[in-house]
Design a protein around this motif. Structure first.
Motif, mmCIF file in Angstrom:
data_model
loop_
_atom_site.group_PDB
_atom_site.id
_atom_site.type_symbol
_atom_site.label_atom_id
_atom_site.label_comp_id
_atom_site.label_asym_id
_atom_site.label_seq_id
_atom_site.Cartn_x
_atom_site.Cartn_y
_atom_site.Cartn_z
ATOM 1 N N ALA A 1 0.828 -1.199 0.000
ATOM 2 C CA ALA A 1 0.000 0.000 0.000
ATOM 3 C C ALA A 1 0.867 1.255 0.000
ATOM 4 N N LEU A 2 1.931 1.256 0.797
ATOM 5 C CA LEU A 2 2.827 2.409 0.847
ATOM 6 C C LEU A 2 3.511 2.623 -0.504
ATOM 7 N N GLU A 3 3.857 1.527 -1.165
ATOM 8 C CA GLU A 3 4.482 1.634 -2.492
ATOM 9 C C GLU A 3 3.526 2.287 -3.480
ATOM 10 N N GLU A 4 2.275 1.843 -3.474
ATOM 11 C CA GLU A 4 1.309 2.395 -4.427
ATOM 12 C C GLU A 4 0.995 3.857 -4.116
ATOM 13 N N LEU A 5 0.930 4.199 -2.835
ATOM 14 C CA LEU A 5 0.705 5.601 -2.468
ATOM 15 C C LEU A 5 1.889 6.464 -2.882
ATOM 16 N N SER A 6 3.093 5.936 -2.759
ATOM 17 C CA SER A 6 4.292 6.693 -3.147
ATOM 18 C C SER A 6 4.285 7.004 -4.635
ATOM 19 N N VAL A 7 3.836 6.045 -5.433
ATOM 20 C CA VAL A 7 3.808 6.243 -6.884
ATOM 21 C C VAL A 7 2.621 7.104 -7.297
ATOM 22 N N ALA B 1 9.028 -11.777 -6.084
ATOM 23 C CA ALA B 1 8.797 -11.128 -4.790
ATOM 24 C C ALA B 1 9.011 -9.624 -4.863
ATOM 25 N N ASP B 2 9.761 -9.168 -5.869
ATOM 26 C CA ASP B 2 10.053 -7.739 -5.998
ATOM 27 C C ASP B 2 8.937 -6.966 -6.689
ATOM 28 N N PHE B 3 8.005 -7.673 -7.336
ATOM 29 C CA PHE B 3 7.091 -7.017 -8.254
ATOM 30 C C PHE B 3 6.341 -5.858 -7.612
ATOM 31 N N HIS B 4 5.786 -6.040 -6.433
ATOM 32 C CA HIS B 4 4.937 -5.019 -5.827
ATOM 33 C C HIS B 4 5.726 -3.932 -5.106
ATOM 34 N N LEU B 5 7.054 -4.041 -5.089
ATOM 35 C CA LEU B 5 7.870 -3.011 -4.436
ATOM 36 C C LEU B 5 8.926 -2.437 -5.375
ATOM 37 N N VAL B 6 8.950 -2.920 -6.611
ATOM 38 C CA VAL B 6 10.049 -2.566 -7.507
ATOM 39 C C VAL B 6 10.093 -1.072 -7.807
ATOM 40 N N ARG B 7 8.946 -0.406 -7.819
ATOM 41 C CA ARG B 7 8.925 1.010 -8.200
ATOM 42 C C ARG B 7 9.552 1.910 -7.133
#
Length: 569
Positions: free
Chosen positions: A227-233, A398-404
């Motif tokens: 969720a934090l990753e998606e909010l950051s992007v 495992a990196d897919f949802h945090l790669v950005r």
């Protein structure tokens, strides 16, 4: 079906939300849409924002309500109610195909579908064989062919309705119209089903602290890393320094595929054709479905708006780990950006117009921002005039949802991987020997400088006021093994001949010498009157870059106003 009141309310909400978005959203090629089209927009998918923003943007330019397919996980609570009110349909809706085909037949509502089937956070969409593959929760799979199948079904039914309409007595027509809730055949027959590829490109693509994330962290407890990753992007995407280019491609008329000889028997007019297809809709047109899907996937990525980040990330990817000079990296970026801009048929972002700024050590905001991103992610370190590339990360599922948030440079480079012409061009520039890049740069800049003078001299020549060409022509003197480089700048209302003698003296002492022609000089007073100090400074930058490709030991000097310009440089 959404009510008129709900649609009006959702438009108001979307209008308010769009006003809050600071990003610069630009829609291109809307003239390709015509009134006789029943449209399926197929769009690449990188952020959740697209599900809400794109239907609104397309509505603003088409005047039609754009309905969309969206991930079933979004249809929860008020968000789900809102999406349903705008005509958005869950991917798990059992009636979705029927609704799509029916609305394509009557042509009332264009549809927006993401053929990738989910957000492609890593932008990795091609495999080693060049085939389209995207990440799914259980591995990698081909993109969905549903948009192609639905468009072909709609056009097949339209053709069959036309057959029944033309039949004497119109036997079976009433039942067909009732089947698709059509009042009459004529409106359906006046349309044609097309698939319009759409590409959404963000520049710059970044993920960092932003207002949206801060609000979420304040009011929500225990936000997951995903969720934090998606909010950051998502929050960064909405910022005022982000450009969002939405580019429409050429419409794909699916009827041309149904006219292929292998489908002649199916396209012949019969009474029970529609029932036959309904009983087994997936068994027919499979070859056409695959062809259409390959075509729109290729077109979606061909529409990518190329930017300076793409050039820098692609060149960096192909550089071996270790140390290299920043001046060499800048030269490669300059040559890469120049070549990419010259490729025909691509849309280029304005950041590529700034590639000449790469030729000096002066600030170049797009370049400096990219290096700052590399430094934050640990991909690259800057040590004075040297850059140090760390070994690239090995990415797994495992990196897919945090790669950005961890490796955006990897994501940026992936975005242009489907564009073989672009990547081949940048591969060549990245892997060429250092001596080649330096020589090629000199050839380009010296050739442009001479051409610019010849062009200006011919344009502004005045027989009463202009001197001979040799007075104003720039000069470049290069020994085989230069001891260093000297940039000579003439004075105001003078010309390179003013410093030629000094240049030849220094050349005999082993120095490479570039005699700059400040723009507007050496031709006529009319030419000079149309230039300013920025043009003169650009002339100095050009000469500096030529010498810098030969040596790191440089002296810049000039006479009178040329001395002031040299001091400024």
């Amino acid at each position: 079906m959404p009510s008129t009141v709900a649609l009006t309310l959702s438009k108001w909400v979307l209008d308010l939300a769009t006003r809050l978005i600071k990003a610069n959203v630009r829609l291109h090629n809307t003239e390709r849409l015509t009134d006789d089209m029943a449209v399926v927009f197929v769009v690449n998918h990188f952020t959740r924002l697209e599900t809400v923003l794109l239907p609104y943007v397309l509505h603003q330019h088409t005047g039609k309500e754009i309905w969309a397919l969206a991930a079933a996980e979004l249809f929860v609570g008020r968000i789900g109610e809102f999406l349903e009110s705008t005509g958005t349909v869950s991917t798990r809706d059992p009636d979705r195909d029927t609704r799509i085909v029916r609305s394509l037949l009557n042509g009332e509502h264009p549809w927006m579908i993401f053929p990738e089937g989910a957000m492609i956070k890593d932008k990795h969409v091609v495999n080693a064989r060049g085939e389209f593959e995207v990440y799914s929760g259980n591995g990698r799979r081909p993109p969905h062919t549903g948009p192609a199948a639905l468009a072909l079904r709609a056009e097949f039914y339209r053709h069959k309705i036309g057959c029944l309409h033309a039949r004497p007595g119109q036997q079976g027509l009433a039942q067909a119209l009732e089947k698709f809730a059509l009042d009459a055949a004529e409106p359906a027959l006046a349309k044609r089903t097309v698939i319009v590829p759409v590409n959404v490109t963000y520049y710059p693509m970044r993920a960092h602290e932003n207002l949206l994330r801060r609000i979420a962290e304040r009011y929500a407890d225990n936000l997951t890393p995903r969720a934090l990753e998606e909010l950051s992007v998502e929050g960064t995407t909405l910022a005022e320094d982000t450009d969002i280019d939405v580019t429409l491609g050429d419409p794909i008329d699916v009827r041309t595929y149904l006219n292929a000889p292998e489908y002649a028997a199916m396209m012949a007019c019969g009474l029970n054709d529609m029932d036959d297809l309904e009983r087994d809709p997936k068994s027919l047109f499979q070859e056409a479905v695959q062809q259409v899907a390959r075509r729109y996937m290729t077109a979606i990525y061909r529409l990518t708006t190329l930017n300076l980040d793409h050039v820098l990330a692609a060149i960096l990817r192909r550089r071996p780990a270790g140390r290299f000079s920043e001046s060499d990296f800048r030269r490669r970026a300059y040559l890469g950006a120049r070549r990419v801009r010259a490729l025909p048929g691509y849309r280029c972002h304005k950041s590529l117009d700034q590639y000449p700024e790469l030729l000096t050590e002066e600030p170049c905001p797009p370049y400096d921002d990219f290096l700052a991103l590399c430094d934050r992610e640990g991909a690259l370190r800057r040590r004075g005039a040297t850059l140090i590339k760390n070994p690239p990360r090995i990415h797994d599922a495992a990196d897919f949802h945090l790669v950005r948030t961890r490796d955006m440079t990897y994501v940026i480079a992936n975005e242009i991987e489907p564009l073989a012409e672009v990547t081949d061009t940048l591969n060549h520039v990245a892997r060429a020997p250092r001596c080649w890049t330096a020589r090629r740069l000199r050839e380009i800049l010296w050739g442009e400088d001479q051409h610019r003078f010849e062009e200006d001299y011919a344009r502004y020549y005045d027989p009463a006021l202009s001197k001979k060409p040799d007075v104003g022509r720039p000069f470049f003197l290069r020994p085989l093994w230069p001891r260093g480089g000297v940039l000579l700048v003439h004075g105001y209302m003078a010309a390179p001949l003013e410093v030629r003698s000094l240049g030849e003296y220094l050349y005999t002492r082993g120095y490479a010498v570039y005699g700059v022609r400040l723009r507007g000089h050496g031709t006529s007073p009319v030419d000079l009157a149309e230039t300013g100090w920025e043009d003169w400074y650009a002339s100095i930058t050009n000469g500096y870059a030529v010498l810098r490709s030969l040596t790191d030991h440089l002296v810049c000097c000039g006479f009178s106003m040329g001395g002031l310009m040299a001091l400024l440089a």
